[in-house]
Write a protein that holds these residues in place. Structure first.
Motif, mmCIF file in Angstrom:
data_model
loop_
_atom_site.group_PDB
_atom_site.id
_atom_site.type_symbol
_atom_site.label_atom_id
_atom_site.label_comp_id
_atom_site.label_asym_id
_atom_site.label_seq_id
_atom_site.Cartn_x
_atom_site.Cartn_y
_atom_site.Cartn_z
ATOM 1 N N PHE A 69 0.845 -1.187 0.000
ATOM 2 C CA PHE A 69 0.000 0.000 0.000
ATOM 3 C C PHE A 69 0.888 1.248 0.000
ATOM 4 O O PHE A 69 2.013 1.202 0.475
ATOM 5 C CB PHE A 69 -0.891 0.016 1.246
ATOM 6 N N THR A 98 1.073 10.025 0.100
ATOM 7 C CA THR A 98 -0.039 10.975 -0.042
ATOM 8 C C THR A 98 0.464 12.384 -0.333
ATOM 9 O O THR A 98 -0.186 13.147 -1.015
ATOM 10 C CB THR A 98 -0.877 11.021 1.251
ATOM 11 N N ASP A 107 -6.433 8.830 -4.047
ATOM 12 C CA ASP A 107 -5.771 7.911 -3.109
ATOM 13 C C ASP A 107 -6.759 6.904 -2.538
ATOM 14 O O ASP A 107 -6.457 5.712 -2.427
ATOM 15 C CB ASP A 107 -5.118 8.690 -1.955
ATOM 16 N N THR A 108 -7.952 7.397 -2.173
ATOM 17 C CA THR A 108 -8.965 6.509 -1.596
ATOM 18 C C THR A 108 -9.383 5.457 -2.618
ATOM 19 O O THR A 108 -9.472 4.266 -2.302
ATOM 20 C CB THR A 108 -10.200 7.326 -1.133
ATOM 21 N N ALA A 111 -6.720 2.923 -2.920
ATOM 22 C CA ALA A 111 -6.658 2.083 -1.720
ATOM 23 C C ALA A 111 -7.744 1.012 -1.763
ATOM 24 O O ALA A 111 -7.487 -0.160 -1.479
ATOM 25 C CB ALA A 111 -6.816 2.948 -0.470
ATOM 26 N N TRP A 115 -7.121 -2.867 -1.858
ATOM 27 C CA TRP A 115 -7.662 -3.708 -0.787
ATOM 28 C C TRP A 115 -8.461 -4.888 -1.359
ATOM 29 O O TRP A 115 -8.427 -5.992 -0.816
ATOM 30 C CB TRP A 115 -8.531 -2.893 0.185
ATOM 31 N N LEU A 135 0.007 -0.991 5.482
ATOM 32 C CA LEU A 135 -1.465 -0.965 5.613
ATOM 33 C C LEU A 135 -1.941 0.050 6.656
ATOM 34 O O LEU A 135 -3.025 0.634 6.508
ATOM 35 C CB LEU A 135 -1.989 -2.362 5.992
ATOM 36 N N MET A 138 -3.497 3.280 5.555
ATOM 37 C CA MET A 138 -4.821 3.224 4.920
ATOM 38 C C MET A 138 -5.908 3.450 5.967
ATOM 39 O O MET A 138 -6.969 3.998 5.671
ATOM 40 C CB MET A 138 -5.052 1.849 4.259
ATOM 41 N N TYR A 143 -8.585 6.024 4.404
ATOM 42 C CA TYR A 143 -8.838 5.597 3.019
ATOM 43 C C TYR A 143 -9.684 4.327 3.029
ATOM 44 O O TYR A 143 -10.451 4.072 2.114
ATOM 45 C CB TYR A 143 -7.534 5.279 2.279
ATOM 46 N N LEU A 144 -9.457 3.508 4.061
ATOM 47 C CA LEU A 144 -10.189 2.253 4.158
ATOM 48 C C LEU A 144 -10.878 2.174 5.516
ATOM 49 O O LEU A 144 -10.367 2.696 6.508
ATOM 50 C CB LEU A 144 -9.224 1.062 4.015
#
Ligand code: ATP
Ligand code: MG
Length: 202
Positions: A69, A98, A107-108, A111, A115, A135, A138, A143-144
């Motif tokens: 990531f 970022t 970026d999101t 991600a 994922w 990770l 994220m 982002y996650l």
């Protein structure tokens, strides 16, 4: 008994007690299962430690998946090595840091896409070790969704090992991991203006 002989005897006794204790601890540790190893902290050595475990696994002909990531824009020595390994599958998010992209929406999206590949590995029983490199960011950059990640980790195949790296791991990630190490930054060559070195930093 001379002073030397008495020192030898007491040394031997101490070592016998130590051995008995270690042997009994080894015997007690009889659970065999996939574990989560979390490597966090500000010091150098997290991703390279993960790669050390990849080497160990490959030595036993285990199947490995690596998901990187955040990074992957700059080619590293390990990437060049890993693409040649038949038992390794690698996915790179390739968006850089970022602060390079400065675009949260992009970026999101990247991600989430990355994922979904990690998720496929985390439901695949044929993969023995999954590395989720960087990770933690994220989750900290949101982002996650963390609960989605935890849910996938908790429901992965029971013998599958996972290694997660990245600074500032969340408390929940620390809670679900079996082994957690924090690498402490004491000194880094970069602060002395020494650029990233091949074979050491990349
Ligand atoms: P490595 O990949 O070398 O094991 P890492 O995964 O622990 O490092 P990251 O935060 O992912 O560390 O940063 C990766 C890169 O940044 C590496 O080139 C590493 O040498 C460098 N680095 C790591 N820690 C520091 C630090 N405290 N100061 C400056 N550079 C660092
Ligand atoms: Mg790293």
């Amino acid at each position: 008994m001379s002073e030397d002989q008495s020192k030898d005897a007491s040394y031997k006794q101490r070592m016998q007690r130590k051995k008995a204790h270690i042997d009994s601890r080894i015997e007690e540790a009889n659970i065999d299962k996939g574990i989560i190893v979390l490597l966090t902290g500000n010091g150098k050595g997290k991703s390279s430690s993960a790669l050390g475990m990849v080497c160990r696994a490959l030595g036993y002909d285990m199947k490995v998946a690596i998901v990187k990531f955040l990074k992957g824009v700059q080619d590293t020595g390990e990437d060049a090595f890993l693409v040649k390994q038949p038992n390794v599958q690698t996915v790179f998010m390739k968006t850089g840091f970022t602060w390079d992209t400065q675009d949260k929406e992009y970026d999101t999206a990247m991600a989430v896409k990355t994922w979904s590949k990690a998720q496929a590995y985390l439901t695949d029983e044929s993969i023995d070790l999954v590395v989720l490199d960087e990770l933690t960011y994220m989750i900290s950059y949101k982002y996650l969704d963390e609960s989605m990640i935890l849910n996938t980790l908790n429901n992965r195949p029971k013998d599958q090992h996972v290694v997660i790296t990245g600074r500032a791991a969340s408390d929940t990630l620390i809670q679900i991991a079996d082994t957690v190490s924090e690498v402490k930054d004491i000194k880094h060559a970069f602060r002395e203006n020494i650029k990233a070195q091949k074979g050491i930093d990349l």
